[in-house]
Design an enzyme around this catalytic site. Structure first.
Site, PDB file in Angstrom:
ATOM      1  N   ASP A 222       0.775  -1.019   0.054  1.00  0.00           N
ATOM      2  CA  ASP A 222      -0.260  -0.033   0.027  1.00  0.00           C
ATOM      3  C   ASP A 222       0.804   1.242   0.079  1.00  0.00           C
ATOM      4  OD1 ASP A 222      -2.685   1.223   0.485  1.00  0.00           O
ATOM      5  OD2 ASP A 222      -1.680   2.209   1.834  1.00  0.00           O
TER       6      ASP A 222
ATOM      7  N   HIS B 246     -14.482  -5.442  10.197  1.00  0.00           N
ATOM      8  CA  HIS B 246     -15.339  -4.376  10.043  1.00  0.00           C
ATOM      9  C   HIS B 246     -14.567  -2.993  10.532  1.00  0.00           C
ATOM     10  CE1 HIS B 246     -18.991  -6.419   9.599  1.00  0.00           C
ATOM     11  NE2 HIS B 246     -18.547  -7.434  10.646  1.00  0.00           N
TER      12      HIS B 246
ATOM     13  N   ASP C 211      -2.741  -0.419   6.480  1.00  0.00           N
ATOM     14  CA  ASP C 211      -3.452  -1.042   5.402  1.00  0.00           C
ATOM     15  C   ASP C 211      -2.634  -2.129   4.391  1.00  0.00           C
ATOM     16  OD1 ASP C 211      -4.984   1.230   5.989  1.00  0.00           O
ATOM     17  OD2 ASP C 211      -4.884   2.479   4.337  1.00  0.00           O
TER      18      ASP C 211
END
Length: 193
Positions: A19, A162, A172
């Site tokens: 990322d 979530h 990330d």
């Protein structure tokens, strides 16, 4: 006369989740600011670096997302050639023999575009080669859904995650690695989760 020609040996894939955070939408006009990466097999095997900007151009939308400061990075960031050499060395060191590093990312075309540009600009070659696997596209093929059903949030919820993205490149990359691992397991079992 029969001649037995040796078949070239196929390298096994070694998946690396990558990322990036940038100062804007294209490497020709904006700087690569940070790279986060980890082994998909073991996300604790990770790499993170912040780079010295090469442009003063800044997209307010990009900075709003990740919060990195170009003035600070101009002082604390690693020069791009050094940063890319460290990243390449890390990739080479963690990739097992007879394996080829494979770039994995969510919206891989964007992240790969910056990483590929910087590898070629500063080192002359990209250890990932000329391709990447996009997690979103992989999910669309696996689940046979359209792009409207394959946002990061929708995919993460399908696999019980979530948590929101932090837009820190290291966080990330690890988040993506976990999603891709779940997709690979589903693909191998041929049973939707």
């Amino acid at each position: 006369m029969h001649t037995d020609l040796a078949q070239p040996r196929q390298s096994l894939p070694f998946y690396i989740s990558v990322d990036v955070e940038t100062a804007g939408p294209s490497p020709s006009n904006y700087s690569l600011l940070s790279i986060g990466a980890c082994s998909v097999d073991d996300p604790s095997v990770s790499f993170y670096i912040e780079l010295k900007p090469i442009h003063s151009n800044i997209s307010p939308e990009a900075i709003k997302v990740h919060g990195l400061d170009l003035d600070t990075l101009a002082t604390t960031g690693i020069p791009p050639r050094t940063a890319m050499k460290r990243f390449r060395d890390w990739i080479v060191n963690i990739t097992p023999p007879d394996h080829k590093p494979v770039f994995i990312g969510f919206n891989a075309p964007f992240d790969w575009m910056f990483v590929n540009d910087y590898f070629h600009r500063y080192l002359g070659s990209n250890p990932f080669g000329h391709a990447a696997i996009d997690i979103r596209s992989y999910y669309m093929g696996l689940r046979k859904v359209t792009s409207g059903q394959a946002s990061m949030k929708q995919i993460a919820q399908q696999y019980g995650n979530h948590d929101p993205l932090t837009h820190n490149a290291m966080d990330d990359a690890i988040y993506q690695a976990r999603l891709f691992t779940a997709m690979l397991q589903e693909s191998l079992s041929s049973q939707p989760i």
